[in-house]
Design an enzyme around this catalytic site. Structure first.
Site, PDB file in Angstrom:
ATOM      1  N   THR A 184       0.853  -1.193   0.000  1.00 49.47           N
ATOM      2  CA  THR A 184       0.000   0.000   0.000  1.00 49.47           C
ATOM      3  C   THR A 184       0.890   1.244   0.000  1.00 49.47           C
ATOM      4  O   THR A 184       1.848   1.325   0.752  1.00 49.47           O
ATOM      5  CB  THR A 184      -0.925   0.001   1.235  1.00 49.47           C
ATOM      6  OG1 THR A 184      -1.839  -1.078   1.094  1.00 49.47           O
ATOM      7  CG2 THR A 184      -1.689   1.307   1.370  1.00 49.47           C
TER       8      THR A 184
ATOM      9  N   ARG B  71     -14.917  -8.090  -1.789  1.00 51.10           N
ATOM     10  CA  ARG B  71     -14.538  -7.315  -0.590  1.00 51.10           C
ATOM     11  C   ARG B  71     -14.016  -5.926  -0.984  1.00 51.10           C
ATOM     12  O   ARG B  71     -13.210  -5.779  -1.876  1.00 51.10           O
ATOM     13  CB  ARG B  71     -13.459  -8.087   0.157  1.00 51.10           C
ATOM     14  CG  ARG B  71     -12.992  -7.426   1.462  1.00 51.10           C
ATOM     15  CD  ARG B  71     -11.632  -6.843   1.315  1.00 51.10           C
ATOM     16  NE  ARG B  71     -11.086  -6.411   2.596  1.00 51.10           N
ATOM     17  CZ  ARG B  71     -10.062  -5.586   2.726  1.00 51.10           C
ATOM     18  NH1 ARG B  71      -9.473  -5.106   1.663  1.00 51.10           N
ATOM     19  NH2 ARG B  71      -9.632  -5.239   3.907  1.00 51.10           N
TER      20      ARG B  71
ATOM     21  N   GLY C 248     -12.072  -2.647   0.566  1.00 51.14           N
ATOM     22  CA  GLY C 248     -11.283  -2.189   1.714  1.00 51.14           C
ATOM     23  C   GLY C 248     -11.475  -0.709   1.950  1.00 51.14           C
ATOM     24  O   GLY C 248     -12.322  -0.045   1.338  1.00 51.14           O
ATOM     25  N   ASP C 249     -10.666  -0.183   2.841  1.00 53.19           N
ATOM     26  CA  ASP C 249     -10.780   1.231   3.212  1.00 53.19           C
ATOM     27  C   ASP C 249     -10.153   2.175   2.189  1.00 53.19           C
ATOM     28  O   ASP C 249     -10.585   3.318   2.050  1.00 53.19           O
ATOM     29  CB  ASP C 249     -10.106   1.469   4.569  1.00 53.19           C
ATOM     30  CG  ASP C 249      -8.643   1.024   4.555  1.00 53.19           C
ATOM     31  OD1 ASP C 249      -8.336  -0.025   3.954  1.00 53.19           O
ATOM     32  OD2 ASP C 249      -7.810   1.724   5.146  1.00 53.19           O
TER      33      ASP C 249
ATOM     34  N   THR D 179      -3.283   3.098   6.047  1.00 49.82           N
ATOM     35  CA  THR D 179      -3.023   1.722   5.646  1.00 49.82           C
ATOM     36  C   THR D 179      -3.412   0.832   6.828  1.00 49.82           C
ATOM     37  O   THR D 179      -3.676   1.321   7.912  1.00 49.82           O
ATOM     38  CB  THR D 179      -1.533   1.537   5.281  1.00 49.82           C
ATOM     39  OG1 THR D 179      -1.310   0.183   4.878  1.00 49.82           O
ATOM     40  CG2 THR D 179      -0.614   1.854   6.447  1.00 49.82           C
ATOM     41  N   GLY D 180      -3.479  -0.466   6.601  1.00 52.91           N
ATOM     42  CA  GLY D 180      -3.788  -1.366   7.714  1.00 52.91           C
ATOM     43  C   GLY D 180      -4.993  -2.237   7.442  1.00 52.91           C
ATOM     44  O   GLY D 180      -5.411  -2.402   6.297  1.00 52.91           O
TER      45      GLY D 180
ATOM     46  N   GLY E 198      -8.271  -3.024   6.769  1.00 51.43           N
ATOM     47  CA  GLY E 198      -9.316  -2.180   6.194  1.00 51.43           C
ATOM     48  C   GLY E 198     -10.647  -2.257   6.913  1.00 51.43           C
ATOM     49  O   GLY E 198     -11.352  -1.251   7.047  1.00 51.43           O
TER      50      GLY E 198
HETATM   51  N1  ASP Z   1      -5.964  -1.102   4.001  1.00 54.35           N
HETATM   52  C1  ASP Z   1      -5.799  -2.051   2.915  1.00 54.35           C
HETATM   53  C2  ASP Z   1      -7.002  -2.939   2.855  1.00 54.35           C
HETATM   54  O1  ASP Z   1      -7.560  -3.276   3.874  1.00 54.35           O
HETATM   55  C3  ASP Z   1      -4.580  -2.895   3.006  1.00 54.35           C
HETATM   56  C4  ASP Z   1      -3.301  -2.200   3.343  1.00 54.35           C
HETATM   57  O2  ASP Z   1      -3.287  -1.032   3.661  1.00 54.35           O
HETATM   58  O3  ASP Z   1      -2.233  -2.847   3.304  1.00 54.35           O
HETATM   59  O4  ASP Z   1      -7.341  -3.358   1.781  1.00 54.35           O
END
Ligand code: ASP
Length: 196
Positions: A64, A92, A94-95, A115-116, A118
């Site tokens: 990311t 799905r 994500g955020d 990031t993280g 989601g």
């Molecule tokens: N936040 C992203 C997701 O959940 C993944 C990531 O940031 O690595 O898709």
């Protein structure tokens, strides 16, 4: 999206819009790498995988890339390109593409990219939460990102990272994942400050 009155297009409509506006596209196969395919096969065979736990491991999801910027006129901008989450269910979301969750920018306050995990970031509307902490609670940028990570832990037991930039040029970086590579550069600096 300046050529549309909408803010977010997905699926077939997004593909049609790209064709209509002559945006270069590629086949889905071109987006698959052997490394991720092998990883996906191993996870499918192994069972017991949790997306949340993936983000607390040292070798968690990577790829990311987020960016926040402030120009000399005082305009802020944020962008987030996700590396994705392993072993996700088809469909799905994500955020990262959701405005207010993975990305937010408001000239009157600042810009945020996250990031993280989601699912947790969506539940706390992370990027907008940071902006609100800066605006309504009058927190400076470093304090706002630290508070937002505390809130993420308290409300979701989630893992994530944030980069933020106030419209005064103040940067904020916070994360509770094992690591988050980051860098910043200002007009006064000749080389970027990089930390991994
Ligand atoms: N936040 C992203 C997701 O959940 C993944 C990531 O940031 O690595 O898709």
């Amino acid at each position: 999206m300046e050529k549309s009155e909408h803010v977010l297009l997905v699926g077939m409509g997004a593909s049609r819009f790209a064709r209509e506006h002559k945006i270069a596209t590629c086949s889905q196969d071109a987006l698959i790498t052997m490394r991720e395919l092998d990883r996906w096969r191993a996870l499918q065979a192994g069972g017991g995988f949790s997306t949340r736990d993936a983000f607390r491991k040292k070798k968690g999801p990577a790829g990311t890339v987020g960016a926040v910027a402030l120009d000399f006129k005082g305009n802020v901008a944020a962008g987030t390109s996700t590396g994705g989450t392993p072993n996700k269910y088809p469909g799905r979301v994500g955020d990262s593409p959701l405005i207010g969750c993975g990305t937010y920018a408001d000239n009157s306050v600042g810009a945020v990219s996250t990031t993280g995990w989601g699912e947790a970031m969506i539940k706390v509307v992370m990027a907008k939460t940071v902006i609100d902490l800066m605006e309504r609670n009058h927190l400076d940028t470093p304090a706002a990102v630290r508070e937002a990570i505390r809130l993420l832990e308290r409300k979701t037991e989630g893992y994530g990272g944030i980069i933020a930039l106030g419209n005064n040029g103040e940067i904020g970086i916070s994360y509770n994942t094992p690591r988050m590579a980051r860098a910043y550069l200002s007009a006064a600096m000749r080389t970027p400050c990089i930390e991994v």
